[in-house]
Motif scaffolding. Structure first.
Motif, short mmCIF file in Angstrom:
data_model
loop_
_atom_site.label_atom_id
_atom_site.label_comp_id
_atom_site.label_asym_id
_atom_site.label_seq_id
_atom_site.Cartn_x
_atom_site.Cartn_y
_atom_site.Cartn_z
N SER A 43 0.81 -1.23 0.00
CA SER A 43 0.00 0.00 0.00
C SER A 43 0.84 1.28 0.00
O SER A 43 0.40 2.31 0.50
CB SER A 43 -0.95 0.01 1.20
OG SER A 43 -1.86 -1.08 1.14
N PHE A 44 2.02 1.23 -0.60
CA PHE A 44 2.88 2.41 -0.64
C PHE A 44 2.49 3.39 -1.74
O PHE A 44 2.56 4.60 -1.57
CB PHE A 44 4.35 2.00 -0.83
CG PHE A 44 5.07 1.68 0.44
CD1 PHE A 44 5.32 2.65 1.39
CD2 PHE A 44 5.53 0.39 0.68
CE1 PHE A 44 5.99 2.36 2.56
CE2 PHE A 44 6.22 0.08 1.85
CZ PHE A 44 6.45 1.07 2.80
N MET A 45 2.12 2.89 -2.92
CA MET A 45 1.95 3.73 -4.12
C MET A 45 3.14 4.68 -4.25
O MET A 45 3.00 5.91 -4.11
CB MET A 45 0.62 4.49 -4.09
CG MET A 45 -0.59 3.59 -3.98
SD MET A 45 -2.19 4.39 -4.34
CE MET A 45 -2.20 4.32 -6.14
N PRO A 46 4.34 4.16 -4.55
CA PRO A 46 5.57 4.94 -4.49
C PRO A 46 5.82 5.81 -5.73
O PRO A 46 6.89 5.78 -6.33
CB PRO A 46 6.64 3.86 -4.35
CG PRO A 46 6.08 2.68 -5.07
CD PRO A 46 4.59 2.75 -4.87
N GLU A 142 3.65 -0.75 -11.21
CA GLU A 142 2.50 -0.14 -10.53
C GLU A 142 1.97 1.08 -11.30
O GLU A 142 0.76 1.28 -11.42
CB GLU A 142 2.88 0.25 -9.11
CG GLU A 142 3.18 -0.96 -8.22
CD GLU A 142 3.18 -0.61 -6.74
OE1 GLU A 142 2.63 0.44 -6.37
OE2 GLU A 142 3.74 -1.40 -5.96
N VAL A 143 2.89 1.88 -11.84
CA VAL A 143 2.48 3.02 -12.66
C VAL A 143 1.70 2.54 -13.88
O VAL A 143 0.70 3.14 -14.28
CB VAL A 143 3.71 3.85 -13.08
CG1 VAL A 143 3.37 4.80 -14.23
CG2 VAL A 143 4.26 4.64 -11.89
N GLY A 144 2.16 1.43 -14.47
CA GLY A 144 1.45 0.86 -15.61
C GLY A 144 0.03 0.45 -15.27
O GLY A 144 -0.90 0.63 -16.08
N ASN A 149 -5.82 1.57 -15.66
CA ASN A 149 -7.10 1.89 -15.04
C ASN A 149 -7.58 3.29 -15.44
O ASN A 149 -8.77 3.49 -15.73
CB ASN A 149 -7.00 1.77 -13.52
CG ASN A 149 -6.87 0.34 -13.06
OD1 ASN A 149 -7.43 -0.57 -13.66
ND2 ASN A 149 -6.13 0.11 -11.98
N LEU A 150 -6.66 4.23 -15.46
CA LEU A 150 -7.02 5.59 -15.84
C LEU A 150 -7.50 5.64 -17.29
O LEU A 150 -8.46 6.35 -17.62
CB LEU A 150 -5.82 6.52 -15.64
CG LEU A 150 -6.00 7.99 -16.02
CD1 LEU A 150 -7.19 8.60 -15.28
CD2 LEU A 150 -4.74 8.78 -15.72
N THR A 151 -6.85 4.88 -18.16
CA THR A 151 -7.28 4.82 -19.56
C THR A 151 -8.72 4.33 -19.66
O THR A 151 -9.54 4.89 -20.41
CB THR A 151 -6.36 3.88 -20.36
OG1 THR A 151 -5.02 4.41 -20.36
CG2 THR A 151 -6.84 3.72 -21.79
N VAL A 184 11.45 10.04 -13.50
CA VAL A 184 10.18 10.11 -14.25
C VAL A 184 9.98 8.79 -14.98
O VAL A 184 10.89 8.30 -15.66
CB VAL A 184 10.19 11.29 -15.23
CG1 VAL A 184 8.93 11.30 -16.08
CG2 VAL A 184 10.31 12.61 -14.46
N LEU A 185 8.80 8.21 -14.85
CA LEU A 185 8.54 6.86 -15.35
C LEU A 185 7.59 6.81 -16.53
O LEU A 185 7.63 5.87 -17.33
CB LEU A 185 7.99 5.99 -14.21
CG LEU A 185 8.90 5.88 -12.98
CD1 LEU A 185 8.16 5.20 -11.85
CD2 LEU A 185 10.16 5.11 -13.33
#
Length: 221
Positions: A43-46, A142-144, A149-151, A184-185
């Protein structure tokens, strides 16, 4: 509409409309929904999802320039000269998007449960700045997931999106933007399309521009 039908509507946008700007409330809604359903290890969402809105025109131009410079650097490295056709048209979505999202790494504080584990001797990479390089792969995954989901939520709201990885990722290349705290990812643009990639390509090029067949990608062992 099924999930397949919804996601199959996704297009890579080359340029966004200047005349039709999504309300901030719509963007806030799809971002919140994405945060709500995206899982994260411990649950970090780093990462930060830095949102540049319609007023951040100069920042978007600067980010567009970073991608263009990176493209020129790669072409010079591999071919001895920058792209001979000049600016890459596929980067225009970065400067034309009403909303540009910059996903960057961050150092995290633990929640209550993780704090108890730390007190008991557990170690978590996400909490240490000197672990950022070694943790990029995990954070990138995680960013992916957040991006996917955002897409989906953006499509549900009638929005269009694009994403790009052609930029310098190291923090040292982003010192002109104080909101970037780590590597930046991903860059993701959101708005209403003016020109999509599928509309830009000729019919002949579209016929050539195919993904590998599922049998080439999905292997049952």
């Amino acid at each position: 509409m099924t999930q397949l039908e919804l996601l199959d509507k996704r297009r890579h946008i080359m340029k966004f409309s200047d005349d039709n700007i999504p309300p901030k409330s719509v963007i806030e809604d799809v971002l919140w929904k994405s945060w709500k359903v995206t899982p994260s290890k411990n649950s970090f969402m780093p990462y930060h999802v830095n949102v540049l809105g319609p007023d951040k025109v100069e920042e978007k131009k600067a980010i567009w320039q970073k991608s263009q410079n990176n493209n020129d650097t790669q072409n010079t490295k591999n071919f001895g000269a920058p792209n001979p056709v000049g600016n890459n048209l596929f980067f225009e979505h970065l400067s034309s998007a009403p909303y540009l999202l910059v996903f960057s790494q961050r150092v995290c504080e633990p929640n209550g449960l993780i704090a108890k584990n730390v007190e008991a001797g557990a170690y978590y990479q996400q909490m240490h700045e000197d672990e950022a390089d070694g943790n990029q792969q995990a954070v990138g995954i995680e960013v992916g997931m957040f991006h996917s989901n955002l897409t989906a939520f953006a499509l549900e709201a009638g929005l269009d999106t694009s994403c790009i990885l052609c930029f310098p990722s190291d923090r040292s290349s982003w010192t002109d933007m104080d909101f970037v705290e780590g590597h930046v990812l991903l860059l993701m643009s959101v708005g209403y399309s003016e020109l999509a990639r599928r509309d830009f390509l000729t019919e002949a090029d579209s016929a050539l521009d195919k993904k590998p067949e599922p049998e080439e990608v999905i292997r049952w062992i």
